[in-house]
Design an enzyme around this catalytic site. Structure first.
Site, mmCIF file in Angstrom:
data_model
loop_
_atom_site.group_PDB
_atom_site.id
_atom_site.type_symbol
_atom_site.label_atom_id
_atom_site.label_comp_id
_atom_site.label_asym_id
_atom_site.label_seq_id
_atom_site.Cartn_x
_atom_site.Cartn_y
_atom_site.Cartn_z
ATOM 1 N N GLY A 120 1.516 19.022 39.901
ATOM 2 C CA GLY A 120 1.940 19.271 41.276
ATOM 3 C C GLY A 120 3.216 20.098 41.272
ATOM 4 N N HIS A 286 1.422 10.630 31.629
ATOM 5 C CA HIS A 286 1.925 11.540 32.658
ATOM 6 C C HIS A 286 3.000 12.465 32.066
ATOM 7 C CE1 HIS A 286 1.492 11.406 37.240
ATOM 8 N NE2 HIS A 286 2.291 12.443 37.059
HETATM 9 C C1 FMN Z 1 5.475 19.784 36.686
HETATM 10 C C2 FMN Z 1 4.474 18.710 36.416
HETATM 11 C C3 FMN Z 1 3.762 18.166 37.483
HETATM 12 C C4 FMN Z 1 2.810 17.172 37.237
HETATM 13 N N1 FMN Z 1 2.064 16.693 38.282
HETATM 14 C C5 FMN Z 1 1.091 15.800 38.042
HETATM 15 C C6 FMN Z 1 0.244 15.349 39.084
HETATM 16 O O1 FMN Z 1 0.363 15.765 40.241
HETATM 17 N N2 FMN Z 1 -0.727 14.450 38.776
HETATM 18 C C7 FMN Z 1 -0.890 13.974 37.510
HETATM 19 O O2 FMN Z 1 -1.778 13.178 37.254
HETATM 20 N N3 FMN Z 1 -0.111 14.408 36.491
HETATM 21 C C8 FMN Z 1 0.854 15.290 36.731
HETATM 22 N N4 FMN Z 1 1.627 15.732 35.689
HETATM 23 C C9 FMN Z 1 1.333 15.272 34.317
HETATM 24 C C10 FMN Z 1 0.309 16.194 33.656
HETATM 25 O O3 FMN Z 1 -0.941 16.114 34.276
HETATM 26 C C11 FMN Z 1 0.107 15.825 32.182
HETATM 27 O O4 FMN Z 1 -0.270 14.480 32.078
HETATM 28 C C12 FMN Z 1 1.332 16.075 31.322
HETATM 29 O O5 FMN Z 1 2.037 17.204 31.764
HETATM 30 C C13 FMN Z 1 0.892 16.273 29.882
HETATM 31 O O6 FMN Z 1 1.990 16.400 29.050
HETATM 32 P P1 FMN Z 1 2.587 17.816 28.559
HETATM 33 O O7 FMN Z 1 3.351 18.373 29.715
HETATM 34 O O8 FMN Z 1 3.455 17.427 27.430
HETATM 35 O O9 FMN Z 1 1.426 18.690 28.152
HETATM 36 C C14 FMN Z 1 2.591 16.711 35.910
HETATM 37 C C15 FMN Z 1 3.308 17.261 34.863
HETATM 38 C C16 FMN Z 1 4.247 18.250 35.089
HETATM 39 C C17 FMN Z 1 4.987 18.844 33.949
#
Ligand code: FMN
Length: 393
Positions: A120, A286
């Site tokens: 998001g 997350h």
């Molecule tokens: C900027 C940002 C926004 C995120 N928003 C969501 C979201 O809206 N829903 C969700 O399930 N996970 C969200 N996540 C988690 C990602 O889906 C994911 O699980 C995570 O980024 C994976 O780890 P990594 O950044 O090390 O690849 C978000 C992560 C980031 C960095």
């Protein structure tokens, strides 16, 4: 007398049988040439360096929002550290001329096991960020998991996308959401199950961040705006605290899409997911953004894989930055992985093509790592490829 067509045909057959042709053909199948985007985009040589470029271009508040984790960022760091502690046991003298990272996931054929996780707040990064990222997913033919905030009409088309949600608080709202997602063309619903409350992110609290900026962007220095959803230290701000296993039934009663749970970290919840008819689970914390101190995902993965006993696919995300990291996750039983921050860095650095470059780099590294590990297909990858800390080499 042979006509022109016959002559061409016999020439082609002769060429196709020749060793030279076979070499050319083999080269074509196994070599991924870097697409050329221009010097700037080709500058960063890996995903870490893409973050460096992004940081320089981003507002500090936006950078911290993306890069940060929750509280002391223990889990954020642990995701990476746990991956780095795992080692690979490459096999040699295996014919790796053709390397094929393709797979089938929930009945669909995919070219490679890398998906774009829901993130998001891409409007904080660049205007139209969600659309740019979705377009990049279409070009690179990966699955785009569209973040919450409603179904995404704009990303219809030839691409494959899943609709993410953190849930709705009533059955009627969940059913409405499920129907809209299906009608809009999503091919699965991905439910984030670890977002019961807005988590306590020190960087955002310190920066006086406003979660409203996720859809509007950071205001200009001199711009006065009424607060929408200001970040406050340790404030109990409910998101979907009433979500229980019945939520899966609510979705099921309203649509025929596969239901995927994102945020499973234990064998207990993995077993319940199978019992409740969930179609796939994503081992995720997350990206270290929800409960600090939660297990690093690569360490949680084996117990989840064991608990589901092959009945449903297990995916994983958190800290994947290299092709060899992907290989480690696959060796521990993940069917595919997702990346979050890395593609957001690509987006911040260069928009759509930056996202493409990130995906292409990671994919190319994976293929190369498969070749060097003696694993020409995903089917040839198994637990023996991986050495966990403390195990015999
Ligand atoms: C900027 C940002 C926004 C995120 N928003 C969501 C979201 O809206 N829903 C969700 O399930 N996970 C969200 N996540 C988690 C990602 O889906 C994911 O699980 C995570 O980024 C994976 O780890 P990594 O950044 O090390 O690849 C978000 C992560 C980031 C960095």
């Amino acid at each position: 007398m042979i006509n022109r067509r016959q002559a061409l045909h016999s020439l082609f057959s002769f060429a196709a049988a020749s060793p030279l042709w076979r070499l050319v053909e083999q080269e074509r199948r196994t070599t991924i040439y870097p697409p050329v985007y221009g010097e700037e985009v080709m500058g960063p040589v890996n995903l870490h360096e893409m973050e460096d470029v992004a940081r320089k271009k981003m507002h500090k508040m936006a950078y911290d929002f993306v890069a940060g984790g929750v509280e002391d960022e223990l889990t954020l760091r642990a995701n990476r550290e746990a991956i780095m502690r795992i080692q690979l046991r490459p096999r040699v003298m295996v014919d790796v001329r053709g390397i094929d990272p393709s797979l089938e996931l929930l009945g669909k054929k995919l070219d490679y096991p890398i998906l774009l996780a829901p993130t998001g707040g891409k409007e904080l990064v660049i205007p139209d960020g969600d659309l740019q990222a979705a377009k990049a997913a279409a070009v690179t033919k990966t699955i785009y998991v569209a973040a919450s905030g409603g179904y995404k009409r704009e990303i219809q088309g030839p691409m494959e996308w899943w609709q993410n949600t953190i849930g709705q608080s009533t059955k009627a709202a969940a059913q409405g959401f499920a129907k809209r997602s299906q009608d809009a063309g999503a091919s699965a619903i991905c439910v984030t199950v670890d977002n019961q409350y807005q988590s306590n992110r020190d960087r955002n609290n310190r920066n006086r961040f406003d979660y409203g900026y996720m859809s509007t962007g950071v205001p200009a220095e001199n711009e006065k705006r009424a607060p929408i959803s200001p970040a406050v230290a340790a404030m109990l701000q409910p998101k979907t605290p009433n979500m229980t296993w019945d939520y899966v039934d609510w979705l099921r009663s309203a649509c025929s899409l596969p239901v995927i749970l994102k945020g499973i970290l234990t064998a207990e919840d993995a077993r319940l997911s199978v019992e409740r008819g969930v179609d796939a689970v994503i081992v995720s914390n997350h990206g270290g953004r929800q409960l600090d101190g939660a297990l690093p995902t690569i360490e949680a993965l084996p117990s989840v894989v064991e608990a589901v006993q092959g009945k449903i696919p297990v995916l994983m995300d958190g800290g994947i930055r290299r092709g060899s990291d992907v290989l480690k996750a696959l060796g521990l039983g993940a069917k595919a992985i997702l990346i979050g921050r890395p593609y957001v860095w690509g987006l911040a650095a260069f928009g759509q093509v930056g996202v493409q470059r990130v995906v292409e780099l990671l994919r190319a590294e994976l293929v190369l790592s498969m070749g060097l590990a003696g694993k020409p297909t995903l089917a040839s990858i198994d637990r023996s490829l991986v050495r966990l800390p403390g195990e015999k080499p």
